[in-house]
Design a protein around this motif. Structure first.
Motif, mmCIF file in Angstrom:
data_model
loop_
_atom_site.group_PDB
_atom_site.id
_atom_site.type_symbol
_atom_site.label_atom_id
_atom_site.label_comp_id
_atom_site.label_asym_id
_atom_site.label_seq_id
_atom_site.Cartn_x
_atom_site.Cartn_y
_atom_site.Cartn_z
ATOM 1 N N ALA A 201 0.813 -1.219 0.000
ATOM 2 C CA ALA A 201 0.000 0.000 0.000
ATOM 3 C C ALA A 201 0.846 1.269 0.000
ATOM 4 O O ALA A 201 0.295 2.370 -0.059
ATOM 5 C CB ALA A 201 -0.922 0.001 1.221
ATOM 6 N N ILE A 202 2.181 1.135 0.068
ATOM 7 C CA ILE A 202 3.057 2.305 0.104
ATOM 8 C C ILE A 202 3.636 2.549 -1.286
ATOM 9 O O ILE A 202 4.256 1.648 -1.858
ATOM 10 C CB ILE A 202 4.209 2.097 1.103
ATOM 11 N N PRO A 203 3.448 3.731 -1.855
ATOM 12 C CA PRO A 203 4.057 4.029 -3.167
ATOM 13 C C PRO A 203 5.562 3.827 -3.120
ATOM 14 O O PRO A 203 6.213 4.141 -2.120
ATOM 15 C CB PRO A 203 3.691 5.506 -3.396
ATOM 16 N N SER A 204 6.116 3.285 -4.189
ATOM 17 C CA SER A 204 7.535 2.943 -4.237
ATOM 18 C C SER A 204 8.434 4.124 -3.893
ATOM 19 O O SER A 204 9.418 3.978 -3.162
ATOM 20 C CB SER A 204 7.887 2.413 -5.634
ATOM 21 N N GLU A 205 8.063 5.327 -4.387
ATOM 22 C CA GLU A 205 8.927 6.486 -4.181
ATOM 23 C C GLU A 205 8.891 6.995 -2.735
ATOM 24 O O GLU A 205 9.740 7.801 -2.333
ATOM 25 C CB GLU A 205 8.532 7.620 -5.136
ATOM 26 N N LEU A 206 7.929 6.550 -1.943
ATOM 27 C CA LEU A 206 7.826 6.995 -0.558
ATOM 28 C C LEU A 206 8.305 5.951 0.446
ATOM 29 O O LEU A 206 8.334 6.197 1.645
ATOM 30 C CB LEU A 206 6.366 7.366 -0.227
ATOM 31 N N MET A 207 8.686 4.769 -0.047
ATOM 32 C CA MET A 207 8.991 3.666 0.859
ATOM 33 C C MET A 207 10.143 3.955 1.813
ATOM 34 O O MET A 207 10.060 3.684 3.013
ATOM 35 C CB MET A 207 9.287 2.394 0.060
ATOM 36 N N GLU A 208 11.234 4.500 1.294
ATOM 37 C CA GLU A 208 12.389 4.723 2.150
ATOM 38 C C GLU A 208 12.056 5.696 3.267
ATOM 39 O O GLU A 208 12.433 5.495 4.431
ATOM 40 C CB GLU A 208 13.572 5.242 1.324
ATOM 41 N N SER A 209 11.318 6.752 2.945
ATOM 42 C CA SER A 209 10.917 7.717 3.957
ATOM 43 C C SER A 209 9.978 7.088 4.970
ATOM 44 O O SER A 209 10.084 7.331 6.175
ATOM 45 C CB SER A 209 10.239 8.919 3.294
ATOM 46 N N GLU A 210 9.035 6.255 4.492
ATOM 47 C CA GLU A 210 8.066 5.624 5.399
ATOM 48 C C GLU A 210 8.763 4.658 6.357
ATOM 49 O O GLU A 210 8.451 4.613 7.542
ATOM 50 C CB GLU A 210 7.001 4.881 4.592
ATOM 51 N N PHE A 211 9.695 3.874 5.861
ATOM 52 C CA PHE A 211 10.353 2.879 6.692
ATOM 53 C C PHE A 211 11.415 3.478 7.609
ATOM 54 O O PHE A 211 11.534 3.076 8.766
ATOM 55 C CB PHE A 211 10.994 1.789 5.822
ATOM 56 N N PHE A 212 12.198 4.422 7.091
ATOM 57 C CA PHE A 212 13.366 4.898 7.834
ATOM 58 C C PHE A 212 13.255 6.338 8.311
ATOM 59 O O PHE A 212 14.094 6.796 9.087
ATOM 60 C CB PHE A 212 14.627 4.746 6.975
ATOM 61 N N GLY A 213 12.241 7.084 7.850
ATOM 62 C CA GLY A 213 12.084 8.470 8.243
ATOM 63 C C GLY A 213 12.937 9.409 7.400
ATOM 64 O O GLY A 213 13.691 8.978 6.523
ATOM 65 N N HIS A 214 12.826 10.707 7.669
ATOM 66 C CA HIS A 214 13.648 11.687 6.942
ATOM 67 C C HIS A 214 13.885 12.917 7.809
ATOM 68 O O HIS A 214 13.204 13.121 8.820
ATOM 69 C CB HIS A 214 12.992 12.084 5.609
ATOM 70 N N ARG A 215 14.848 13.703 7.406
ATOM 71 C CA ARG A 215 15.168 14.944 8.090
ATOM 72 C C ARG A 215 14.569 16.128 7.336
ATOM 73 O O ARG A 215 14.428 16.088 6.112
ATOM 74 C CB ARG A 215 16.691 15.112 8.201
ATOM 75 N N LYS A 216 14.245 17.147 8.073
ATOM 76 C CA LYS A 216 13.682 18.358 7.495
ATOM 77 C C LYS A 216 14.603 18.901 6.399
ATOM 78 O O LYS A 216 15.815 19.002 6.585
ATOM 79 C CB LYS A 216 13.499 19.404 8.592
ATOM 80 N N GLY A 217 14.006 19.208 5.243
ATOM 81 C CA GLY A 217 14.764 19.772 4.132
ATOM 82 C C GLY A 217 15.515 18.770 3.294
ATOM 83 O O GLY A 217 16.231 19.156 2.359
ATOM 84 N N SER A 218 15.368 17.467 3.584
ATOM 85 C CA SER A 218 16.130 16.455 2.837
ATOM 86 C C SER A 218 15.612 16.276 1.416
ATOM 87 O O SER A 218 16.314 15.777 0.548
ATOM 88 C CB SER A 218 16.111 15.111 3.579
ATOM 89 N N PHE A 219 14.363 16.691 1.171
ATOM 90 C CA PHE A 219 13.805 16.677 -0.186
ATOM 91 C C PHE A 219 12.613 17.617 -0.212
ATOM 92 O O PHE A 219 12.129 18.069 0.838
ATOM 93 C CB PHE A 219 13.399 15.254 -0.615
ATOM 94 N N THR A 220 12.152 17.947 -1.410
ATOM 95 C CA THR A 220 11.019 18.862 -1.553
ATOM 96 C C THR A 220 9.801 18.300 -0.824
ATOM 97 O O THR A 220 9.401 17.166 -1.048
ATOM 98 C CB THR A 220 10.668 19.059 -3.039
ATOM 99 N N GLY A 221 9.244 19.090 0.065
ATOM 100 C CA GLY A 221 8.078 18.647 0.831
ATOM 101 C C GLY A 221 8.422 18.148 2.214
ATOM 102 O O GLY A 221 7.529 17.914 3.038
ATOM 103 N N ALA A 222 9.723 17.967 2.508
ATOM 104 C CA ALA A 222 10.129 17.517 3.846
ATOM 105 C C ALA A 222 10.218 18.738 4.756
ATOM 106 O O ALA A 222 11.293 19.286 5.007
ATOM 107 C CB ALA A 222 11.463 16.786 3.783
ATOM 108 N N VAL A 223 9.071 19.181 5.272
ATOM 109 C CA VAL A 223 9.004 20.430 6.045
ATOM 110 C C VAL A 223 9.327 20.214 7.523
ATOM 111 O O VAL A 223 9.430 21.170 8.280
ATOM 112 C CB VAL A 223 7.603 21.064 5.907
ATOM 113 N N ALA A 224 9.453 18.947 7.919
ATOM 114 C CA ALA A 224 9.800 18.652 9.315
ATOM 115 C C ALA A 224 10.435 17.272 9.393
ATOM 116 O O ALA A 224 10.304 16.463 8.469
ATOM 117 C CB ALA A 224 8.548 18.716 10.200
ATOM 118 N N ASP A 225 11.133 17.005 10.481
ATOM 119 C CA ASP A 225 11.665 15.658 10.698
ATOM 120 C C ASP A 225 10.509 14.670 10.808
ATOM 121 O O ASP A 225 9.458 14.989 11.386
ATOM 122 C CB ASP A 225 12.484 15.600 11.984
#
Length: 479
Positions: A201-225
């Protein structure tokens, strides 16, 4: 209360000293030895609350220690100390009965968490405890007195005692997530989070962020950790449902996270240690997907340390009446706590004779529909509206899908594009639920048209009650 004791077996003095100091600060008494012979002597002289053993020892292997403890000291959890990245040794140890493993160089925080979990498990084994209140409720939902279900429950109890990854195999609708929850709730991680994720159910392009998280500003739309699923499951269990749907690039990243017990959020410079037990499931044949190159063999080897098969409903027909009564009680509670609708003998027999290609989930749907369509508080066989296609053929089709034909068994629409009835034959477009819904929609639309959209007259034409028709219109979205 006497001081808890730990046996450490490693031929490297630095490792023995590190573990002795670290465990001593946790108020544990440590005996440290460097050979298999010394370990056997120590185990013969006293009992231990926990054991750590290296894989390679001067006079043998840690495997001997694990097998000895599993045979003669089964109340003692044992953890394997492995070289960095040596996943094969870790898997071998877990299969032999090890509680968990720790990689060199040893992460102190991870080690402390492992020790706390292991000691809690050892205490529960001695006292006969371990099941949380939540576990009993899951146990009640895992309905069935058949030998197949008794075996599943017994296996769940055993699996809850260690931290080995478990692969839950079974057709769609058999209750794989329920089994995963019960393994979690009966184990030492019960107080931690249980995080289920549908990998499909997770789009392929969002999988890494969903599983491992992301830091603010790491990509367009990443407005917060953002915290990932691994971090959310820290201290508990991560359940990877439909794990076969993971794309290959994500399988590589998942394998590394499982092996190293650490994740790197997108945009982060350092990895974060995570303490997570992995449970996974799919209705597909993972071994066949490995042969076809669609699933990584190393990841399959890692998550399939122990396999638990959940039987389909047709293999435990004697459980159908118990399940049906349970579902009807649930439906009565959901609708306001009234007296449950009861099955008449012909309806009960019809359910026992049906093969349920959709398993328990299909049984729930059939009974929910029957409750809405029956007159009064009794369900007759006709109220069940079981598919006319021989049930056994459907079951064989589903079984064929599970055994290696990975395209879902599907059925053609009931009408051709020009509106004329179409031959109802298998196609690659509609799954079973959609096929049945299309049949119902076509019949209802035809009755409405012939009765000039008089719902009472349409219900009469269809041979159902007005209440049943109203339920169908709402469910099918017919205005």
């Amino acid at each position: 209360m006497s001081q808890q004791t730990v046996l450490v077996i490693d031929d490297e003095r630095d490792i023995r000293e590190l573990l002795t100091i670290t465990l001593g600060r946790m108020d544990l008494k440590v005996d440290a030895v460097g050979t298999v012979a010394e370990a056997r002597q120590a185990l013969s002289e006293r009992s231990y609350d926990l054991c750590f053993t290296d894989m390679r020892l001067p006079d043998g292997s840690g495997q001997e220690i694990i097998e000895l403890i599993a045979t003669e000291h089964d109340e003692t959890p044992v953890a394997m100390i492995t070289a960095y990245g040596n996943v094969d040794a870790a898997v071998t140890a877990l299969k032999a009965g090890a509680f968990d493993f720790v990689s060199k160089p040893v992460d102190i925080q991870m080690l402390r968490r492992l020790v706390r979990t292991a000691l809690k498990l050892a205490e529960e084994k001695r006292t006969g405890g371990g099941a949380s209140p939540a576990a009993s409720s899951s146990g009640e939902r895992l309905i069935g007195d058949s030998s197949a279900m008794q075996q599943v429950r017994n296996t769940i109890t055993k699996l809850a005692r260690n931290q080995a990854p478990v692969y839950i195999a079974g057709e769609s609708g058999v209750g794989k997530e329920l089994v995963a929850r019960l393994i979690h709730e009966l184990g030492p991680r019960a107080s931690g989070p249980f995080v289920p994720v549908n990998c499909g159910a997770i789009p392929s392009e969002l999988m890494e962020s969903e599983f491992f998280g992301h830091r603010k500003g790491s990509f367009t739309g990443a407005v917060a950790d953002k915290e990932g699923l691994f971090q959310a499951a820290h201290g508990g269990t991560l359940f990877l449902d439909e794990v076969a749907e993971l794309p290959l690039h994500m399988q590589v990243k998942l394998l590394r996270a499982i092996q190293e017990k650490a994740v790197r959020p997108i945009g982060a410079r350092e990895e974060i240690a995570v303490d997570v037990r992995i449970l996974s499931a799919t209705h597909k044949n993972l071994a066949a997907l490995v042969d076809q190159g669609q699933f990584r063999q190393d990841l399959f080897y890692r998550i399939n340390v122990i396999e638990l098969r959940v039987p389909p409903l047709r293999e435990r027909r004697g459980d159908v009446p118990l399940l049906a009564d349970f579902v009807l009680r649930q439906l009565a509670t959901k609708s306001g706590g009234g007296v449950p609708v009861r099955l008449l003998p012909d309806a009960r027999q019809a359910l026992e004779d049906y093969d349920f290609p959709g398993n328990v989930r299909e049984l729930e749907n059939i009974l929910e529909r029957a409750v809405a369509m029956c007159d009064g508080d009794r369900i007759e066989a006709s109220d069940l509206m079981l598919p006319q296609r021989p049930a056994r053929q459907m079951a064989e089709a589903v079984a064929s899908t599970h055994s290696g034909h990975h395209a879902q068994t599907t059925y053609a629409p009931s009408h051709a594009p020009n509106g004329t009835p179409a031959t109802q034959t298998p196609s690659s477009e509609l799954p079973l639920d959609d096929y049945i819904s299309n049949l119902e929609r076509s019949a209802i639309m035809k009755a409405l048209e012939e009765s000039r959209y008089n719902k009472t007259a349409a219900a009469r034409k269809l041979g159902i009650t007005f209440r049943a028709l109203r339920y169908k219109l709402k469910k099918l979205g017919i205005d």
